[in-house]
Structures are given as structure tokens and as C-alpha cells.
Write an enzyme that holds these catalytic residues in place. Structure first.
Site, PDB file in Angstrom:
ATOM      1  N   PRO A  45       0.804  -1.226   0.000  1.00  0.00           N
ATOM      2  CA  PRO A  45       0.000   0.000   0.000  1.00  0.00           C
ATOM      3  C   PRO A  45       0.839   1.280   0.000  1.00  0.00           C
ATOM      4  CG  PRO A  45       0.086  -0.934   2.205  1.00  0.00           C
ATOM      5  CD  PRO A  45       0.849  -1.872   1.311  1.00  0.00           C
ATOM      6  N   ASP A  85      -1.952   2.802   2.737  1.00  0.00           N
ATOM      7  CA  ASP A  85      -1.251   2.906   4.005  1.00  0.00           C
ATOM      8  C   ASP A  85      -1.548   4.295   4.539  1.00  0.00           C
ATOM      9  OD1 ASP A  85       0.375   1.989   6.000  1.00  0.00           O
ATOM     10  OD2 ASP A  85       2.247   2.508   5.007  1.00  0.00           O
ATOM     11  N   TRP A 534       4.709   0.261  10.141  1.00  0.00           N
ATOM     12  CA  TRP A 534       5.152  -0.897   9.355  1.00  0.00           C
ATOM     13  C   TRP A 534       4.447  -2.176   9.824  1.00  0.00           C
ATOM     14  CZ3 TRP A 534       7.470  -0.382   4.937  1.00  0.00           C
ATOM     15  CH2 TRP A 534       8.229   0.772   4.699  1.00  0.00           C
ATOM     16  N   TRP A 574       8.678  -3.359   4.035  1.00  0.00           N
ATOM     17  CA  TRP A 574       7.513  -4.218   3.883  1.00  0.00           C
ATOM     18  C   TRP A 574       7.883  -5.684   3.685  1.00  0.00           C
ATOM     19  CZ3 TRP A 574       4.219  -5.793  -0.651  1.00  0.00           C
ATOM     20  CH2 TRP A 574       2.918  -6.136  -0.245  1.00  0.00           C
ATOM     21  N   LYS A 610      12.657  16.157  -4.999  1.00  0.00           N
ATOM     22  CA  LYS A 610      12.076  17.483  -5.220  1.00  0.00           C
ATOM     23  C   LYS A 610      13.109  18.568  -4.973  1.00  0.00           C
ATOM     24  CE  LYS A 610       7.409  16.220  -4.095  1.00  0.00           C
ATOM     25  NZ  LYS A 610       6.662  15.880  -2.895  1.00  0.00           N
TER      26      LYS A 610
END
Length: 1067
Positions: A45, A85, A534, A574, A610
Site C-alpha cells: 500500500p 497505508d 510498518w 515491507w 524534489k
RNA sequence: GGGCGUAUAGCUCAGCAGGUUAGAGCGCGAUCCUGAUAAGAUCGAGGUCGGUGGUUCGAGUCCACCUACGCCCA
């Protein structure tokens, strides 16, 4: 009739049309509902509080390609659904930033209820963009999403907590964690690494600890060091008040030195770097072990933790421990368990003392020293000054080194021994390792490398977070902590409190208001902690189905997953949490196959971010080249596990190289099929030519390869095999067979060409469908579904192609390869002799390394003559005397057999020449062994073990590669010259026709004129007038200047020029 | 500090039970082919296969160490 195909296709636009058609015909829903045998997928997710980027495109493309493949094989995909998530510190930090908060007190003042409401909202901030993105990249998922903040999801995680609790796997302990004093929470290791820097400027101080005595039993040095100073080094003076011991390396050498009237003790190897040269004299040497048991005067008195009682007898002494290194410092390490050395402290029975609180400020107990209440980093100078004033500072300076900072707020972190909740994963290390062995990792090295390694070094999982927006840990406790219960379901909690909680939001602060009075233990309240987010995602195999409260049968079928795919950073994320939860709960892996993707870097190999302004938005790529081009690039550009440098140019290349080639082949087919009104399954007989059989053999071999690669989750190999086939289909099959399509007779030969190309295109459309879902759909719809109502309406509902064993023909494929090599060599030879292919030549000599290669070429001699424009092909064997032979050992075979003799053997073969070489070549060709003296020994070489090469025959243009030699007779006779001239003229006229914009079937009046080369033109026309006229559809051919209204071109001709003029004839 | 990965042409990448002249695509230059093609073919320029040492008859490929970068951990 097929829909006509625009050769100037705009893929992005085409894709929008396909998307609209999928919508209108409900294709996604149909695909999701299709299939029988289950194939289980877990969607990792994302969080929708940020925009989707290229890294999401790659993982989603690799997820999608496997699911589409399995779906076409008739599997029903379980778990092909969105997942989100939603919890965690990043979400909280976003809200804090928006509200201008600077830590937990601000949140508490603001109110947890409102704060969490904002968090819940913010995780959907970009959901519309995500939905549009998901749809546009053709990642097919059901919108029936699992969401980690929903009560059902939380209840399942509670069930997991309860399972662990019942088995004693949840425990509370001091543990040093990275603590952010501003955020007021522990950070996960993952988070710490995000903010660590290795160029931090910090104090570097050498501190003196006065020896006062020793413990019992006494150390080897006894009281002789009383009054001397042990010198330790630290970059964190703020931890000195929490000091409880000094550690030495047990087997290292230490010295007592005299320095400015004082006796100092430190490691021998480091004295030189600690003290100025010549400023000290060595008095004595010791082993580290000799010092163990010395007592020293504490610099400050540390503060015991709440409720802890401290046995001061155990503190302020010298210990020996492996953590001590002689790489830097003094070889004597200051131990402060509360701020990092907890394990050491525990091992040596030392207490945990504190100097700084969780807020990062020096404890009030130090107020008389003047630095209580200061932020820990700011207390450093005060502490240093204090020590200096007391004569306990040997040296101070600055150092640049590694230090961790909070990845979101930039505050320096402290190592801090806090009481936290843990899952005892270390108890299952062997199972974690064993279960990992059952997982198929792509790339393979992750299994025993990065992931396996991580499991080997497993540490207990710190599961609690002292935060607000997260799954509340379902542990309730009475006031003094003497009684605790773990709640495993909502029903259980309802039973405790005696009321319905159906409408309760299970988040803080509401859950914290759920309390009950225990008759024996008093008021039971929930502990304030929430779970590491998590834990949420790692629980998804269970929680996405609200197991065990609902959907038991789905969960049991859908665990473990057949396939998952994420980027490599998830090995500790994950991938690990899934694996840990599954192993602890069910003792099996959570997934069977996993593709672990490398990261996408910018074109300079730098991570896109960014702040660096080097981010390429998926939308930018998609609107320029389309999703298929982007996906194809991602699948073919590099093996999935590699990091890859990305640029727009590479996607453009991918589009031109594969998509356009495929599209143009398809456009060619449709153009001629429509002219001939050709239809599939028309009942006509087809007479397959060898080249048709080759195409079908190669096609079936492709189906075999792609299927095998997919079975191995090797998307890269599968995609590249398709690309290679499409290239050969276009540049060999279609190019060689054009005339069969445009000839006017509709015979069995033409039918064979149509059937072959049609079969190839339809099959490729299906094979490519998982990779490039749009263009495949367009081709399939036009070629199949719109003609045949009984066929599935979408390529994504079609069945995966099966290998037709009867069409496989490895010999034919190999022979064609030999032919292609010969063609390529022939072109190289022509180039060398500067003879263009239009100029016919009389003969070509060819020799091949093996008879089977030679026979391959022989089989396609007609093609070879045609491609290379030669009249005859002759084959060289060892009996021909036109060439000189050279012999070499076949090292691959000979190396093992002869070892050190190889150099001499090579030389012996090389020395053969003339008749001896020819005799040897003949022997090899006849399959006889070759005997020759090497280094005084008589050596026998088998025919396989010798490679025969030959020189060029005299007067021939030659090219050679891989043991194949092609020699062209370069003599151009007058007859050949005229034929070449005729072909030149045809070519010029065809060019002119095209430039003049004539239609293929237009007739013309042709004018030819050549001032300088009248002789050549006349001679050529005398012989080839009819040929030229018919090839160019000229109804009239005039020698002389064209009229003014003619389209005119001038080209090189012989040694001069020719003027070509055409006028469209009116018929 | 440790683990894993990566390092090959200007660019993006292949290659490897160790073996004959290290490849492809793109880009550049030249020539050619072409009545599907934004395509294709050939040639050319462009490589100390990151560095050093080792094993071997032989190393881009195996081993050791080192360097740079990426990811992860401490």
C-alpha cells in the site's frame, strides 16, 4: 475489411481511445472477475498524501505485467485490489507543519481528536491524482480498497497482537532507541537513516578520570595507579554526567605516561595521537585486563531512572569489552548505558543513569552546576568549561563525524534508553532464515545477500510509538503496571466494558476513554502507545480480509502470496514486516515470488528528489510517448533489480525501436490485406514457403521463451525476446516477402504469406499484451475480435498462446541464422570493394566453420543470391587451392585437455602453412584426427578441437566472422554493368514517383536523358527497356528532355548523370 | 565501521560453467538499401572492461585488497 491503420500513429491519443473503450465495455471488471485457479497477489500500500511518481510507475508496471500474464493463463487473481497505508509519523508531521506546530505539546494542546481528524483527511489529499494515474498506466485493480485506518483493519491487527501476547512475544524493556526530542518519539532505524549526516561538527574532548582505588578482587595493577588519570575521549560531553564505567580492550597494550607532572593512562598505540610528541615519557606498560577493577572518581553523579534503585557499588569502575577499538580515541571508552551503551551496561551489571530528559534538556538535578534545562547539544560547552575549571579536561577541539538527525524536523537525535514495547522476533531467527529459503527472489542475490543478511542480524522489533495517528496498541494496564491485558477483538473489549463499541472510532483519543474497573487490580487504562505503521502494512495479508473475523476462506487460500513486487528499499520495510508477521504467526513465508526493483535515478545517476529539482513526472513522459512506451522501456532497459538512469530520450528510443516497428508491420499487413480483401479463416489453401516455416518456427520458439521467462518471473528476458522477434519479423520476413503481398495473383503462395504474417501479428499482440496493454488491444481488436464474434472481446480476456510443437524447427531457425550471417558478411565485403548492392556480381565464395552451418546457407542459397545480388554461390572446401589455410586450436575444448601445452600447441598449428595446412584442413574436414609434434610430443587432435580459417582468394573482396568467410568476385563485366545501370534507373524512377506524390498504381510517361553517358543509356535501354517500363508502370518511355510540366530529378549514372522526368499518364 | 549491489564505447546497457577479433541500441560521420517503416544494412571514429595484486597455459569473467557511486545497517 480491417480498419485502416494510420502509420503516423500518436500513441498517447490511441491509448486514450482504448481507455474509453475499456470503460464503455466494462473490460476491467470483466478481467478482474475472470479465471479459475487462484493466483495470489499482495498490493503494497502507498500513502496518498503525496503525488504518484515514476518510482510508482515502475513498481506498478512490474506488478501489472505478471498479473496480466497469469490472468491470460486463466488464473483468477486474488488480492488484485487497491490498498492504502494511512498511519504513521510522516502523516502527522505533514499536519504539524501545516499547523505550525513544533512538537507533541502543541498537539496535546490542540487536541488529539481534531489532530487525528486532520491526519485522516490528509491521507486522501492526492487520491484523485492516484486514481487517474492508476487508470492511465493501466494498472488494473479493484477499487474495493483495504485501508489501514479502518476499524476492521485495526481489529485484525489487534488479533495479531493478542496472538503474540499469548505466546509471550510482546515485552517491555529498556532499549536504546533513536529519540527525537522535538517530535517526542523514537524513530525507526529506517527513519534514522533518512536523516543521518556524516559531516557534523561536534566537540571532541579528552577527559581525565582520577583513579581512587579498586574493587575486590584487586586488579593486577593493585593500588599503584591511585592518583593517576584514565583518559577517555568523547564527542558527546552531555553524556558524561551519565557515565557509569570506563571500558578497555582486554588484550590491548596500555601505558602509564608522565605528562606535565601528571600520570595518565591510555592505549599505547594511541598515546602519540593524544599527546604532543616529546611531551610525555612512558613509565609503565599494562594489558587491558590488568586495569579491570580500578575505581575512579565520577565527574558528576548521574540520575537514576524513575523507580530504579541503583547499587552505587557497581558503578565507576573499569571493565573490558569488545566494543572498545583502537581506531580512534584513547582506547578507554566512556560508558553511558542510557545513551547508547545499554547492552554493555547490562552485560557488566551496570546501572542506567541519566543526564538528559526525553525533551532533550539537561535534568534539573544538575541545576547547581548551571546547565540544567539546557538543550543537550547546548550544554556541551558548559560541561567542558566545568571540567576544565576542575582540571579534568586534558584537551578539547572539534571533529567532523557521523551524527543522526530527525529526518523530518532536523533536530539532533539522542540515543536514549526508553521503556518500549517489543516483538521478540529474535526468538524466531532460525525460522525467519529457513522460511526465506523458500522464497524465489528476483534478483536472486537478495535472498542470501541483503535480505538473508538482515535476517541473520535480526534484532527485536520495536513496535511501539509514543504518537497519536496510528493503530492503538491494545494493551490495558492498571495504575502501577502490575496487571496488564491484551485485547484481541472488539467483542472482547465490549465484554470488558459492558457496552457496545460498534460506533467507536478505534483511534486515539476515543479508544483511550475506554476504561474499566477491574475488581482486583483497579482501573484499567490503555497504554498510550500506537503501533509502528510498518506493523500495519506487514499485517495486510491478515488484516485486508478482516481475518479471522470475516473471510476466513479467502485468507486461507490467499496466504502466502504467489507474487509481490516493490523496490529494494523494502527489504527492511515491507518485505521484512510481511515475512516477520507471517513467520511468527503461521511459520511460513508471506510470499513465494518477489521482484525487487532497483531505484530510478536521473540521467546523471542521482536520485530524483524534489529538492534537487530533477524529478521527471510520469505525466510528462506519458503525454509525450504514451504508457506503452514507458512501460516497455521499464521492462526492457535493464534487469529489474538494477538501478537505472532515466531520461525522456530513452523512452522515445524504446517507442521507436519496438512500438513503431511493430505498428508499421501491422500497418503493412492491414494495407495489403484490405487491398486484397483478405480475411482470416477464408478456407483457401496455403503453400508455405521455407521462410514462412521459419517465421512460424521462430514465433513458436518465442512463445516458448516468453512463457518460460514469465514462469521464472524474468520479465526482462521475456520482453527482450519479443523485441528481437518483432525486429526479425519486420526487417527480414516482411522485407523479404513484400512482393508476395503486392503481386496480383491471389495464389496459394500469397495466401501462405498472409496467413503467416497474420498469425505472427495476432500472437505477438497476445504475447505483448501484459507489457503494452494498449497497442496490443488495438491490434487484437482489429485483427481478431472485430472480425470474429466468438473471440474474446479484449486481448486481456484472451488466452495466452500455446506452443505448437509441430511448427518448432530449431534446424530451420539455425539455418536462417547462418543465412543472415552470410548476408551480413556479403554486405561488408561489398562495402569494402565499394560495390553497391544494386550492381549485380557474378559470384560469391563461401566457407563456413562447420558443415552444418554450410548446409544451412546452402538451403537458402536463393535468398542469399537475391539479397546480395550475385549470380552464383560457390562453396569453398579444403580441396580448393585458391586460398591459404590457417589453423587454430579450439581453446574451449583443447584448454582442459592439454593445459600447459596450449601455447606450444597454438604455435605448432599456426606454423602450418601451404600444403601442410591444406592437408591438415582436409583431414579435419574429413573428420579425421590430426597428428602433429608439439614440444617433442606427438599430439593427436580431434576434428572438433581444430578451427580452420582461410585467407581471401586473390582478386576477391572478403569478409569474415565466426569462422565464416564470404568472398565476392569483384569483376564487373559489361553485361553486369548494364544490368546494374537498369536497376539504377528503376530505383531513380521509383524515387521520383514517390517524390512526385504519385499513387502506387498511377501510370506514367517516362523521360530519360543522359548527356555524358548516352552510350550507357542507349545500351541499357536496348536491353532493359521493357523491364524498366514494367517496373515503373511507364506506358511510354522517351529518350530526351522532359517537358516543362514534368517532375524532374537528376542522378548519378555511370560516370556521369541522368535526368529522369515523369508525367502522370492519363489512361 | 559492516552488509549487499553497481562500475564495460560519448550515452543506456548486454556479456561470464574462464577460451579464438569484448558486443547491442542510441548519438556522430560516410556509404548503401527501400513502393510498410519515424525503419533497415555496412563501414568508421569511439574501450587501460574502475584500480592494484593473485590463481591459471589463458581473466572483463574467479580470488584478495582498494577506489567511486547507490541502497541498507551500525
Amino acid at each position: 475489411m480491417f480498419k485502416s491503420v494510420d502509420p503516423n500513429v500518436k500513441f498517447p491519443q490511441l491509448e486514450e481511445e482504448v481507455l474509453a473503450w475499456w470503460d464503455a465495455n466494462n473490460i476491467v471488471a470483466k478481467a478482474l472477475a475472470s479465471g479459475e485457479k487462484p493466483f495470489v497477489f499482495y498490493e503494497g500500500p502507498p500513502t496518498a498524501n503525496g503525488r504518484p511518481g515514476l518510482h510508482h510507475t515502475i513498481s506498478r508496471s512490474f506488478k501489472d505485467v505478471i498479473l496480466r500474464y497469469r490472468s491470460m493463463q486463466g488464473y483468477r487473481i486474488i488480492g488484485r485490489r487497491e490498498g492504502w497505508d494511512t498511519h504513521g509519523l510522516p502523516v502527522e508531521i505533514e499536519i504539524e507543519k501545516k499547523l505550525g506546530f513544533s512538537g507533541k505539546p502543541d498537539i496535546e494542546r490542540f487536541g488529539i481528536a481534531e489532530f487525528n481528524r486532520l491526519c485522516r483527511e490528509s491521507v486522501w489529499e492526492y487520491i484523485q491524482e492516484w486514481k487517474a494515474f492508476t487508470k492511465r498506466i493501466a494498472f488494473w485493480l479493484s477499487e474495493d480498497a483495504y485501508i489501514t485506518y479502518e476499524n476492521d483493519y485495526i481489529e485484525s491487527t489487534w488479533w495479531i497482537f493478542r496472538q503474540l501476547w499469548d505466546r509471550g512475544l510482546l515485552f517491555r524493556d529498556y532499549k536504546v532507541t533513536m529519540h527525537c526530542p522535538r517530535c517526542g518519539t523514537s524513530l525507526s532505524d529506517h527513519e534514522v537513516s533518512l536523516g543521518a549526516r556524516d559531516d557534523v561538527d561536534d566537540p571532541s574532548v579528552y577527559v581525565k578520570f582520577r583513579v581512587t582505588g579498586f574493587t575486590t578482587p584487586p586488579p593486577a595493577v593493585d593500588g599503584t595507579l591511585n592518583g593517576a588519570f584514565l583518559v577517555a575521549w568523547t564527542t558527546t560531553p552531555w553524556t558524561l554526567p551519565a557515565n557509569v564505567a570506563l571500558a578497555v580492550k582486554h588484550d590491548a597494550e596500555y601505558v602509564e605516561v608522565e605528562h606535565q607532572g601528571e600520570r595518565l593512562v591510555m592505549a599505547a598505540a594511541l598515546a602519540q595521537s593524544v599527546l604532543p610528541a616529546d611531551s610525555f615519557t612512558v613509565l609503565r606498560h599494562f594489558r587491558g585486563n590488568d586495569l579491570v577493577g580500578l575505581r575512579y572518581e565520577p565527574l558528576f553523579r548521574g540520575v537514576p531512572g524513575d523507580g530504579d534503585t541503583v547499587d552505587w557499588e557497581t558503578t565507576y569502575r573499569v571493565i573490558a569489552d569488545e566494543i572498545v577499538s583502537l581506531d580512534d580515541g584513547t582506547g578507554i571508552v566512556h560508558i553511558a548505558p542510557a545513551y547508547g551503551d545499554l547492552e554493555v551496561g547490562r552485560k557488566h551489571g551496570l546501572p542506567t543513569l541519566f543526564s538528559v530528559g526525553l525533551d532533550g534538556k539537561v535534568l534539573p538535578q544538575f541545576s547547581e552546576l548551571g546547565f540544567a534545562g539546557k538543550f543537550f547539544k547546548e550544554a556541551d560547552p558548559d560541561i567542558t568549561r566545568n571540567l576544565k575549571a576542575r582540571g579534568l579536561l586534558l584537551r578539547s577541539g572539534r571533529v567532523r563525524h557521523y551524527y543522526p538527525f530527525c529526518w523530518r524536523c532536523g533536530t539532533p537525535l539522542l540515543y536514549y534508553a526508553k521503556r518500549s514495547w517489543y516483538i521478540r522476533t529474535t526468538a524466531f531467527k532460525a525460522d525467519l532464515v529457513a522460511n526465506n529459503q523458500q522464497i524465489h527472489w528476483v534478483p536472486e542475490h537478495i535472498r542470501d545477500g541483503r535480505f538473508g543478511n538482515w535476517l541473520e542480524n535480526n534484532i527485536d522489533w520495536a513496535i511501539s510509538r509514543e504518537r497519536y495517528w496510528g493503530t492503538p496498541i491494545p494493551i490495558w494496564t492498571n495504575a502501577d503496571g502490575s496487571h496488564m491485558v491484551c485485547i484481541g477483538s472488539l467483542a472482547e473489549l465490549e465484554a470488558k466494558v459492558g457496552r457496545s463499541l460498534r460506533d467507536l472510532d478505534l483511534h486515539r483519543p476515543y479508544i483511550d476513554e475506554v476504561v474499566w474497573e477491574d475488581p482486583q487490580h483497579g482501573l484499567m487504562r490503555r497504554i498510550p502507545d500506537v503501533a509502528d505503521c510498518w506493523f500495519d502494512s506487514g499485517s495486510m495479508p491478515v488484516a485486508q480480509w478482516h481475518y479471522p473475523f470475516e473471510h476466513r476462506e479467502i485468507f486461507e487460500m490467499a496466504h502466502p502470496a504467489d507474487y509481490i513486487c516493490e523496490a529494494v528499499d523494502q527489504t527492511r520495510g515491507w518485505f521484512y514486516t510481511l515475512h516477520a508477521v507471517s513467520t511468527l504467526l503461521f511459520d511460513r513465508p508471506a510470499f513465494k515470488n518477489v521482484i525487487c526493483l532497483g531505484h530510478i535515478l536521473d540521467e546523471h545517476g542521482i536520485k530524483m528528489s524534489k529538492s534537487k529539482g530533477n524529478v521527471i513526472e510520469p505525466e510528462e513522459v506519458i503525454s509525450a510517448y504514451g504508457v506503452d512506451a514507458l512501460r516497455w522501456y521499464l521492462f526492457t532497459a535493464a534487469p529489474p533489480g538494477n538501478a537505472r538512469r532515466f531520461s525522456m530520450a530513452l523512452v522515445s528510443e524504446s517507442m521507436r525501436k519496438f512500438l513503431l516497428t511493430l505498428w508499421n508491420t501491422y500497418a503493412f499487413f492491414v494495407t495489403y490485406a484490405n487491398l486484397d480483401q483478405w480475411q482470416p479463416n477464408n478456407g483457401r489453401t496455403a503453400e508455405l514457403q521455407p521462410i514462412d516455416r521459419w517465421a512460424l518456427a521462430a514465433l513458436n520458439q518465442l512463445v516458448q521463451q516468453v512463457t518460460a521467462a514469465f514462469e521464472d518471473y524474468d520479465v526482462y528476458t521475456a520482453a527482450n525476446a519479443i523485441e528481437h522477434f518483432v525486429d526479425e519479423l519486420s526487417n527480414w520476413y516482411v522485407r523479404r516477402n513484400r512482393r508476395r503481398f503486392w503481386k496480383s495473383e491471389g495464389d496459394a503462395d500469397k495466401e501462405a504469406a498472409y496467413q503467416t504474417l497474420y498469425t505472427c501479428l495476432v500472437t505477438v499482440a497476445k504475447l505483448a499484451a501484459p507489457f503494452t496493454p494498449f497497442v496490443s488491444e488495438v491490434m487484437y481488436r482489429n485483427l481478431v475480435a472485430e472480425r470474429d464474434p466468438s473471440a474474446p472481446e479484449s486481448v486481456h480476456l484472451a488466452r495466452w498462446p500455446q506452443v505448437d510443437q509441430t511448427l518448432l524447427d530449431p534446424q530451420l531457425v539455425a539455418d536462417t541464422e547462418a543465412l543472415l550471417t552470410a548476408v551480413s558478411l556479403g554486405r561488408a565485403a561489398r562495402k569494402q570493394a565499394n560495390l553497391k548492392v544494386r550492381q549485380p556480381l557474378s559470384e560469391l565464395w563461401l566457407r563456413a566453420s562447420t558443415t552444418s552451418v554450410l548446409n544451412g546457407v546452402r538451403r537458402f542459397e536463393a535468398e542469399l543470391r537475391d539479397e546480395l545480388n550475385v549470380k552464383a554461390v560457390r562453396y569453398l572446401d579444403a580441396s580448393s587451392t585458391v586460398v591459404e589455410y590457417r589453423l587454430k586450436p579450439n581453446l574451449r575444448l583443447v584448454g582442459k585437455k592439454f593445459g600447459k601445452l596450449v601455447p606450444a600447441l597454438t604455435a605448432a598449428l599456426r606454423d602450418l602453412s601451404g600444403a601442410a595446412a591444406r592437408a591438415a584442413a582436409q583431414a579435419v574436414e574429413a573428420g579425421q584426427p590430426l597428428r602433429l609434434p608439439v614440444d617433442g610430443q606427438d599430439v593427436e587432435l580431434l576434428p572438433d578441437e581444430v578451427l580452420v580459417e582461410s585467407s581471401a582468394p586473390e582478386g576477391y573482396a572478403v569478409a569474415e566472422a565466426d569462422g565464416m568467410l564470404v568472398a565476392l568476385n569483384t569483376t564487373v563485366t559489361e553485361e553486369l554493368r548494364l544490368e546494374g545501370a537498369a536497376r539504377d534507373l528503376v530505383r531513380y524512377v521509383q524515387d521520383a514517383r514517390k517524390s512526385a506524390g504519385l499513387a502506387i498504381s498511377d501510370r506514367i510517361h517516362l523521360f530519360l536523358n543522359s548527356a555524358d553517358e548516352t552510350g550507357l543509356l542507349t545500351a541499357t535501354l536496348a536491353r532493359y527497356r521493357d523491364y524498366i517500363s514494367s517496373e515503373t508502370l511507364s506506358v511510354e518511355l522517351t529518350v530526351g528532355n522532359p517537358p516543362a510540366d514534368a517532375y524532374t530529378e537528376t542522378d548519378e549514372f555511370g560516370d556521369g548523370m541522368v535526368t529522369v522526368g515523369i508525367v502522370k499518364a492519363t489512361v
